[in-house]
Write a protein that holds these residues in place. Sequence first.
Motif, mmCIF file in Angstrom:
data_model
loop_
_atom_site.group_PDB
_atom_site.id
_atom_site.type_symbol
_atom_site.label_atom_id
_atom_site.label_comp_id
_atom_site.label_asym_id
_atom_site.label_seq_id
_atom_site.Cartn_x
_atom_site.Cartn_y
_atom_site.Cartn_z
ATOM 1 N N UNK A 183 60.417 20.202 -24.722
ATOM 2 C CA UNK A 183 59.736 18.969 -24.138
ATOM 3 C C UNK A 183 59.100 19.468 -22.849
ATOM 4 N N UNK A 184 59.430 20.539 -22.339
ATOM 5 C CA UNK A 184 58.637 20.566 -20.961
ATOM 6 C C UNK A 184 57.380 21.475 -20.957
ATOM 7 N N UNK A 185 56.320 21.007 -20.751
ATOM 8 C CA UNK A 185 55.160 21.671 -20.725
ATOM 9 C C UNK A 185 55.252 22.857 -19.827
ATOM 10 N N UNK A 186 54.947 23.904 -20.877
ATOM 11 C CA UNK A 186 55.134 25.393 -20.431
ATOM 12 C C UNK A 186 53.470 26.033 -20.217
ATOM 13 N N UNK A 187 52.595 25.122 -20.454
ATOM 14 C CA UNK A 187 51.135 25.443 -20.187
ATOM 15 C C UNK A 187 50.406 24.917 -19.156
ATOM 16 N N UNK A 188 51.107 23.819 -18.529
ATOM 17 C CA UNK A 188 50.409 23.311 -17.398
ATOM 18 C C UNK A 188 51.531 23.080 -16.324
ATOM 19 N N UNK A 189 50.971 22.894 -15.059
ATOM 20 C CA UNK A 189 51.656 23.070 -13.736
ATOM 21 C C UNK A 189 52.249 21.526 -13.588
ATOM 22 N N UNK A 239 43.245 14.798 -14.573
ATOM 23 C CA UNK A 239 42.434 14.170 -15.501
ATOM 24 C C UNK A 239 43.561 13.708 -16.847
ATOM 25 N N UNK A 240 44.339 14.547 -17.352
ATOM 26 C CA UNK A 240 45.186 14.447 -18.518
ATOM 27 C C UNK A 240 44.550 14.293 -19.796
ATOM 28 N N UNK A 241 43.291 14.830 -19.772
ATOM 29 C CA UNK A 241 42.547 14.980 -20.840
ATOM 30 C C UNK A 241 41.506 16.046 -20.890
ATOM 31 N N UNK A 242 41.585 16.887 -21.788
ATOM 32 C CA UNK A 242 40.712 18.019 -21.623
ATOM 33 C C UNK A 242 39.292 17.950 -21.724
ATOM 34 N N UNK A 243 38.751 16.695 -22.372
ATOM 35 C CA UNK A 243 37.116 16.340 -22.567
ATOM 36 C C UNK A 243 37.005 15.740 -21.322
#
Lengths: 323, 325
Positions: free
Chosen positions: B261-267, A143-147
């Motif tokens: 710059x690398x998202x460490x909270x999403x896969x 989705x790329x959006x939390x909402x």
Amino acid sequence: MNALLTTSVGSFPKPEYLTRARTKASKGELSPDGLRTLEEKATSEWIRFQEEIGIDILVDGEQYRGDMATYFAENIDGTEISGLVRSYGNRYYKKPIIVDELRRRGPISVDWFTFAQAQTKRPVKGMITGPYTMMDWSFDEYYGSRADACFAFAKLLHDEAVALEAAGAKVVQVDEPALSTRFDELPLLVKAVGIVTKGLKAKTVLHTCYGNYNEIFDYFNKLPVDQLDLEMSNSGLDLLDRFKREPLKKEIAFGVVDVHSHVIEPESLIRERIEKALTIFSPSKLLIDPDCGLKTRSVDEARIKLRNMVAAAHAVRTAHGLT
Amino acid sequence: MVRTTVVGTYPRIGETSEEQALRRGIARLDRGEIVEAELQAIERDTVRQVLREQNEIGIDLVTDGQISWYDSQSHFAGKLTSVETNGLVRYFDTNTYYRQPVVHGAVAWKAPVLADDWKFAQANSKVPVKAVLTGPVTLASLALDKHYRSKKALALDLATAVGEEVGSLVQAGASNVQIDEPILTRYPGDLTLVSEALERIRSHKARSTLTLFTFFGDVAAIYKDLGDAPADILGLDLVQGSATWPVLAKHGSTKPLVLGLIDARNTREEDPAAIAKKALELKGAVDLKASYLSPSNGLEFLPRDRARRKLQILRTAAQKAGVGA
Ligand SMILES: [Zn+2]
């Protein structure tokens, strides 16, 4: 009688035979049917125990679940399950990964509700892991959006809530332990929970825990449910003063037993907590339960905590002539 | 080529049986089947694994993954005078929890907490190991203060303690020290206090390089003043804190940066070429040769296999950025 009703938040610890069976099943050494039989056995045991000690509104004990978000995600299309991620201490859980459009493929928790309700004449709660928590505890690659992810969960969880009601649930609880994660997203949570509970005739409950309640207080009356279920013994007894000034316009299920401590609260201490709550809430709008699910305690600890809780509630009822 | 580093934590366990030794060890300690010393040996095996993985991928400046830390707050604060640890509290907006330090009296440093672990890690790494500490203002903000009744007073005493700890790390040989102040992404107004606290720490750093890292959000509102904080390098979360980017791109930086710059909270996996391109937008405004690319925060919010994948993406992005630098 309708005063100081007792209930539980959701999970109970799994007996050792079930923990062992789950390990075996994960290695392929036990068939899904074999595991299911033991999950049913454990569920029946917990239902009997709750009846025996006199709890008024029962739960199925979630003997079939690992993690509350993962269990729901496993039964929703568009998700995968990640490897283990740490929660705290030595506790790890697997997170859902949203990889495609989310769709409800069929009933998620309805079968277990039906199984549990068939074993007792008392009401059993239908349990839903809330849309905000599902979103917050999932990785999102789609989705790329939390909402957007949150509303996608909300829509399919509404169908689940309707199915629980159709199966006979008189009470539907939405679990939102992630509620206090981001205060700026509380309006999103209110909207999403509203989608889930829209049009339900069953009594609706929202459970949350680990909150900084002062920050979220203003939202309590806005939450689109009939009853709030709050952790009070661990962090919230201070909150009572605020409820005195700004009354809650809903029922409250008041957590009186700490689920994260091995310490067994004596009945007298629990009575004091209930008495304190009674100075603010009317007994018909006040339910008594543990702070949160008891799954991290041993079976024996959970049983004693529940026994003391019910005994305390009954003693307070008697003392106030509420029987 | 831009250098690469990590922020601090690394996933303690993975999916294989070997990668789960630490989880089994702690469970066995809880059941009384092994003693503390045996668990420490397992912890150190895990640290070796974590260092090997970072070394193999080619990260230039690594950490020990903070494997022996119970959490970011109680591990250090819990070992100071007049501090006890209490119940679990949610750690920022993560689904992780820390044991809350409770301050009952004047806090003071007693003995080195991290130096032995650091020495062990450095002896098992091919590249420098960065010593990472939670900053005094974040520690003060997340603790339960029953003594000072003043965040500033507590933070400054904690800064003195963190300073002593930094001194012991530097004496042990650490040449890179990082102070984490994620609280700045929530309370940007704390920058003055962070700077005052850092002054107390800086006096212990000797010749080591001191990095101030903020994560779990942006620092756009204080970005220009952040450059004056008494640190040699600034670390920025540019994913959850993407709002910092426009200010950073506009004003540049006189200090080298760690670009998270690398998202460490999403896969979700980033395109290394896109990350490299983004970093190169700062060419001329930031000394990229003295800077680093990194994940946006510690890696423990990802499963082990995904954390490794993120580090590979990081490494590839840094190599691609090198071509254009
Ligand atoms: Zn809970």
